[in-house]
Enzyme design. Structure first.
Site, PDB file in Angstrom:
ATOM      1  N   GLY A  91       0.711  -0.816   0.228  1.00  0.00           N
ATOM      2  CA  GLY A  91       0.117  -0.378  -0.076  1.00  0.00           C
ATOM      3  C   GLY A  91       0.934   1.691   0.052  1.00  0.00           C
ATOM      4  O   GLY A  91       0.390   2.268  -0.907  1.00  0.00           O
ATOM      5  N   SER A 192      -0.706   9.003  12.922  1.00  0.00           N
ATOM      6  CA  SER A 192       0.894   8.277  12.172  1.00  0.00           C
ATOM      7  C   SER A 192       1.797   9.268  11.989  1.00  0.00           C
ATOM      8  O   SER A 192       2.824   9.723  11.312  1.00  0.00           O
ATOM      9  CB  SER A 192       0.942   7.311  11.544  1.00  0.00           C
ATOM     10  OG  SER A 192      -0.399   6.562  11.255  1.00  0.00           O
ATOM     11  N   ASP A 309       2.486   0.303  13.790  1.00  0.00           N
ATOM     12  CA  ASP A 309       2.236  -1.290  13.539  1.00  0.00           C
ATOM     13  C   ASP A 309       3.232  -1.876  14.080  1.00  0.00           C
ATOM     14  O   ASP A 309       3.386  -3.431  13.914  1.00  0.00           O
ATOM     15  CB  ASP A 309       3.291  -1.040  11.909  1.00  0.00           C
ATOM     16  CG  ASP A 309       3.138   0.132  10.793  1.00  0.00           C
ATOM     17  OD1 ASP A 309       1.973  -0.630  10.424  1.00  0.00           O
ATOM     18  OD2 ASP A 309       4.001   0.002  10.149  1.00  0.00           O
ATOM     19  N   ASN A 332      -6.889   3.446  12.320  1.00  0.00           N
ATOM     20  CA  ASN A 332      -6.414   3.788  11.417  1.00  0.00           C
ATOM     21  C   ASN A 332      -6.154   2.830  10.497  1.00  0.00           C
ATOM     22  O   ASN A 332      -5.481   2.180   9.716  1.00  0.00           O
ATOM     23  CB  ASN A 332      -5.523   4.352  10.592  1.00  0.00           C
ATOM     24  CG  ASN A 332      -4.241   4.854  11.939  1.00  0.00           C
ATOM     25  OD1 ASN A 332      -4.271   4.241  13.048  1.00  0.00           O
ATOM     26  ND2 ASN A 332      -3.268   4.977  12.051  1.00  0.00           N
ATOM     27  N   LYS A 410       5.734 -10.533   3.184  1.00  0.00           N
ATOM     28  CA  LYS A 410       5.361  -8.219   3.206  1.00  0.00           C
ATOM     29  C   LYS A 410       6.794  -7.905   3.473  1.00  0.00           C
ATOM     30  O   LYS A 410       6.790  -6.578   2.796  1.00  0.00           O
ATOM     31  CB  LYS A 410       4.368  -7.906   2.815  1.00  0.00           C
ATOM     32  CG  LYS A 410       3.856  -6.984   2.404  1.00  0.00           C
ATOM     33  CD  LYS A 410       2.358  -7.039   3.241  1.00  0.00           C
ATOM     34  CE  LYS A 410       1.881  -5.686   2.130  1.00  0.00           C
ATOM     35  NZ  LYS A 410       2.526  -4.640   3.080  1.00  0.00           N
TER      36      LYS A 410
END
Length: 430
Positions: A91, A192, A309, A332, A410
């Protein structure tokens, strides 16, 4: 691939933290936007950073790489005329390159992951690009997206920060290259903010001038700037290391993780303080984090917007804490590879955890005795969910089987290898 995670008797050993995905993708981009040759030492190798490598090469960057470094000769403000770009399931890479693609006549970002990235909205960035005279063809803000640019113009630009800070970062990378000066105003809230700080940090390292307000809601960016070719060194990654540290926290352990800078601008550095607040015996000195886990944790309340994260990994630790924990200001998380609140909470419940969700909160009623486990878990193709559920499996009575576990690559291809090196028992089947 299925990962069958067995209960862990003890974790012990030392590992080197993987290199930061966030910094690697940003350094790759600013190196491509420079006219000249840059060197990046210790770049991350993950699906996300590999997607950025692939795309900037398609756009005209010349890349050479060995075991320790990558050299990139950039294309500056003149990317190659390409028809398609494949960002995989990344993303941030998509959003950063949507702005850069506006220097091309026409580029289509293809949709290779309809069940994951293909579901994520990008309307806020699309609205900003249209303000700059760029024509965008999209599917209700989702992939596939076609950018018809060539001559984006600066001036006054607004962007919403409600969903993701990546939209703002995307504009900050692109606007210095415009002919006109630009002013960016962030509407609503800005998620963020710490990650925006990382963007501003790497821009400054590349010689780019950006004047940011103290609250990071207003920016003045002179046009006609040039990215300078530089040498960069990628620091260790806190978001990935958070899961390793959480695993050590919930087990009987003696675990050391190297290359985690105390003064890092990564917001996820806060996990050190979060785990200390939860009563974990932890030291952090000279880039080394040392955890002596005794399986005893206490609950707490934490503002997750500071360490987006790493929230899922910290929630996994809180599953085993004494008392009720709350991670708030995390809405989010709903707009990531999956809905990291609803989807994650549902899988935690399958494992036996007592958890609740609100629109922007995850509430955990801890079970210091552990959870039952013994079930198959759907990780929703999400690397952060895979890592966090592995932590839960290590402290479960019957273990957990995690579906599609290969998607951990990822961001952290060596995650399971590192856990195995520390003594975890994990089996893999197709």
């Amino acid at each position: 691939m299925k990962a069958i995670v067995k209960p862990a008797a003890r974790l012990q050993g030392e590992i080197q933290a993987l290199s930061s995905k966030n910094y690697t993708t940003r350094y790759l981009l600013i190196a491509a936007l420079a006219e000249g040759t840059s060197t990046i030492h210790y770049p991350a190798h993950s699906e996300d950073s590999d997607a950025m490598r692939r795309c900037i090469r398609d756009l005209g960057a010349v890349i050479e790489e060995d075991e320790e470094k990558i050299t990139i000769t950039g294309f500056g403000r003149h990317p190659k005329d390409v028809k398609e770009l494949d960002v995989g399931n990344a993303g941030a890479v998509l959003r950063f390159l949507m702005s850069i693609a506006s220097f091309c006549p026409e580029v289509t970002f293809v949709n290779k992951y309809p069940a994951s990235l293909g579901k994520r909205p990008h309307n806020d960035l699309i609205d900003s690009l249209r303000q700059m005279g760029i024509e965008v063809e999209d599917r209700d803000g989702k992939l596939p997206i076609t950018i018809r640019g060539g001559k984006p113009r600066g001036g006054k630009i607004t962007v919403s920060g409600n969903v993701s800070s990546q939209f703002l970062s995307s504009l900050l990378f692109m606007t210095p290259l415009l002919e006109e000066d630009s002013e960016i105003e962030v509407l609503h809230d800005l998620k963020s903010k710490v990650i925006v700080g990382q963007t501003l940090e790497v821009l400054a390292q590349a010689g780019i001038q950006v004047e940011a307000s103290e609250d990071l809601m207003h920016y003045r960016i002179p046009g006609r700037q040039s990215y300078q070719a530089q040498k960069y060194t990628v620091q260790g990654d806190y978001p990935g290391s958070a899961a390793i540290l959480a695993a050590a926290a919930v087990t009987n352990s003696d675990v050391v993780v190297h290359r985690l800078e105390e003064k890092s601008r990564q917001g996820e550095r806060a996990v050190v303080d979060v785990l200390k607040a939860m009563g974990v015996n932890l030291t952090h000195k000279d880039g080394v984090v040392h955890v002596l886990g005794n399986e005893k944790l206490r609950a707490g309340e934490f503002d997750g917007d500071h360490f987006t994260d790493a929230v899922l990994a910290m929630v996994a630790a809180a599953v085993f804490a004494e008392g009720t924990s709350r991670f708030y200001n995390v809405e989010n998380l709903r707009y990531k590879e999956c809905d990291r609140i609803t989807d994650y909470v549902n899988e935690l419940r399958k494992a036996g955890a007592d958890v609740e969700e609100r629109q922007s909160e995850i509430i955990i009623h801890g079970k210091p005795e552990g959870v039952e486990g013994g079930v198959e878990i759907n990780a929703h193709y999400d690397h952060r969910v895979i890592m966090a559920l592995t932590v839960v499996g290590l402290r479960s009575r019957q273990g957990l089987t995690i579906l599609d576990a290969q998607h951990v690559a990822k961001s952290y291809p060596h995650y399971f290898e590192h856990l195995l090196a520390l003594g975890a028992e994990i089996e893999f089947t197709e």
